[in-house]
Design a protein around this motif. Structure first.
Motif, short mmCIF file in Angstrom:
data_model
loop_
_atom_site.label_atom_id
_atom_site.label_comp_id
_atom_site.label_asym_id
_atom_site.label_seq_id
_atom_site.Cartn_x
_atom_site.Cartn_y
_atom_site.Cartn_z
N SER A 131 0.81 -1.21 0.00
CA SER A 131 0.00 0.00 0.00
C SER A 131 0.85 1.26 0.00
O SER A 131 1.79 1.39 0.79
N ASN A 132 0.51 2.17 -0.90
CA ASN A 132 0.97 3.56 -0.81
C ASN A 132 -0.14 4.25 -0.05
O ASN A 132 -1.08 4.79 -0.62
N THR A 133 -0.06 4.19 1.26
CA THR A 133 -1.20 4.46 2.14
C THR A 133 -1.55 5.93 2.25
O THR A 133 -0.68 6.76 2.55
N PRO A 134 -2.83 6.27 2.02
CA PRO A 134 -3.28 7.63 2.34
C PRO A 134 -3.01 7.90 3.82
O PRO A 134 -3.39 7.10 4.68
N TYR A 135 -2.32 9.00 4.13
CA TYR A 135 -1.82 9.20 5.49
C TYR A 135 -2.91 9.23 6.56
O TYR A 135 -2.69 8.83 7.70
N GLN A 136 -4.12 9.69 6.18
CA GLN A 136 -5.15 9.83 7.19
C GLN A 136 -5.72 8.49 7.67
O GLN A 136 -6.43 8.44 8.67
N ILE A 137 -5.43 7.40 6.95
CA ILE A 137 -5.92 6.09 7.41
C ILE A 137 -4.77 5.18 7.86
O ILE A 137 -4.95 3.98 8.01
N SER A 138 -3.60 5.76 8.09
CA SER A 138 -2.42 4.96 8.44
C SER A 138 -2.66 4.05 9.63
O SER A 138 -2.47 2.83 9.56
N SER A 139 -3.06 4.62 10.75
CA SER A 139 -3.24 3.83 11.97
C SER A 139 -4.42 2.85 11.85
O SER A 139 -4.26 1.66 12.16
N PRO A 140 -5.60 3.30 11.40
CA PRO A 140 -6.71 2.34 11.25
C PRO A 140 -6.39 1.18 10.32
O PRO A 140 -6.81 0.05 10.57
N LEU A 141 -5.65 1.45 9.25
CA LEU A 141 -5.32 0.38 8.31
C LEU A 141 -4.44 -0.67 8.96
O LEU A 141 -4.67 -1.87 8.80
N ILE A 142 -3.42 -0.25 9.70
CA ILE A 142 -2.52 -1.21 10.34
C ILE A 142 -3.29 -2.14 11.26
O ILE A 142 -3.13 -3.37 11.21
N PHE A 143 -4.14 -1.59 12.11
CA PHE A 143 -4.84 -2.43 13.07
C PHE A 143 -5.92 -3.29 12.40
O PHE A 143 -6.20 -4.40 12.85
N LYS A 144 -6.47 -2.79 11.31
CA LYS A 144 -7.41 -3.62 10.56
C LYS A 144 -6.70 -4.83 9.96
O LYS A 144 -7.21 -5.94 9.98
N LEU A 145 -5.50 -4.60 9.43
CA LEU A 145 -4.72 -5.69 8.86
C LEU A 145 -4.33 -6.70 9.93
O LEU A 145 -4.42 -7.92 9.72
#
Length: 317
Positions: A131-145
């Motif tokens: 992922s070239n992650t949109p910065y505003q979802i950085s933390s939620p994405l990690i914990f979702k993964l």
């Protein structure tokens, strides 16, 4: 929980150019339009894209989850190796561009584009996430993964530089924080490369870094919610002693209420001379952490502390 929609090939999404250009949050650098509110910065350097794919160690049997594919520069690199790519894109205009890019090519059959918010849907099976992650979802994405099952092999994720450094920070580092501990509880995290802002179009205002996350398998048998409840208290003042952090009256009131609820639920008699302050002191003293500071403690220390609190029937959620 709503599911994001899979985009069928051949269906384009069009938006009135006048409406799109009138908003201050949208900038035309080249077609299509990029939405700053969605954190859209397209990776344009093919050498960086190739390096990211190489760091993922992809196999020809892998299903790859790509979050935020944009126009597909990285996607096309992934498709050269992976068996299948599931690309989740929030912006239907960019999804349409990616569809055009593979239309009529062999890659079309191996690419599934899903249009919608990756945070608000159940993720499909995947072996690797890139992922070239949109910065505003950085933390939620990690914990979702990290909550995803079955466990994936690894994730190669691009983040804002400071956020990435927080993920890999160790006890004693200035950036070591609650995020560092909560992620490192469930995964090994490695900083693998820096990416300058000029590698993107349009360029972001900050530098980026790529990290590799490998979930622990099997994962620790601990409640992530309760662990975070304790970590939240300890890192409220990470350079103070644990004894000082637990002297806060509001913290003690919450722990006492949790204690009484737990005892009532499990039919445990509460001693008449019960004193939550003394119980907390005894836990900290018995573990040797009375004068310790969260900023210098590692994950194993926190697990030991949580276990001892639980043995004393004190819980954090």
């Amino acid at each position: 929980m709503p599911k994001i929609k899979s985009q069928k090939f051949g269906h384009s999404h069009q938006k009135n150019n006048k409406d799109a250009s009138s908003g201050s949050s949208v900038t035309r650098t080249f077609a299509p339009l990029f939405n700053k509110n969605l954190g859209q910065h397209i990776l344009k350097n093919p050498l960086v894209s190739q390096s990211i794919v190489e760091k993922a160690g992809l196999k020809n049997t892998d299903t790859v989850l790509e979050v935020g594919p944009g126009t597909g520069n990285l996607t096309m690199r992934i498709l050269e190796t992976a068996k299948k790519v599931v690309a989740v894109e929030m912006d239907p205009r960019l999804a349409a561009e990616l569809i055009k890019r593979v239309l009529g090519k062999p890659e079309q059959k191996r690419l599934n584009i899903m249009v919608g918010d990756v945070i608000k849907t159940e993720l499909p099976y995947f072996d690797v996430c890139i992922s070239n992650t949109p910065y505003q979802i950085s933390s939620p994405l990690i914990f979702k993964l990290l909550e995803h099952r079955p466990l994936f092999r690894c994730a190669i994720l691009m983040f804002q530089r400071e956020f990435a450094l927080r993920l890999v920070a160790k006890p004693g580092d200035s950036l070591y924080c609650r995020l560092s501990v909560n992620v490192q509880l469930f995964a090994k995290v490695y900083h693998i490369m820096k990416v300058g802002k000029n590698n993107f179009k349009p360029p972001p205002q900050v530098e980026s870094s790529v990290v590799r996350i490998e979930p622990l398998n099997p994962p620790p048998t601990v409640s992530a919610k309760e662990f975070d409840g304790m970590i939240r208290i300890l890192f409220s003042r990470k350079n103070k002693t644990l004894a000082a952090n637990f002297k806060n009256k509001s913290v003690l009131d919450i722990l006492e209420n949790n204690y009484k609820t737990y005892c009532s639920t499990n039919e445990i008699m509460i001693d008449k001379d019960f004193d939550i302050k003394q119980v907390v002191h005894n836990v900290l003293d018995s573990t040797g952490f009375l004068e310790s500071r969260a900023a210098k403690m590692d994950v194993d220390d926190f697990l030991k502390l949580l276990y001892t609190f639980n043995q004393a029937n004190i819980h954090f959620c």
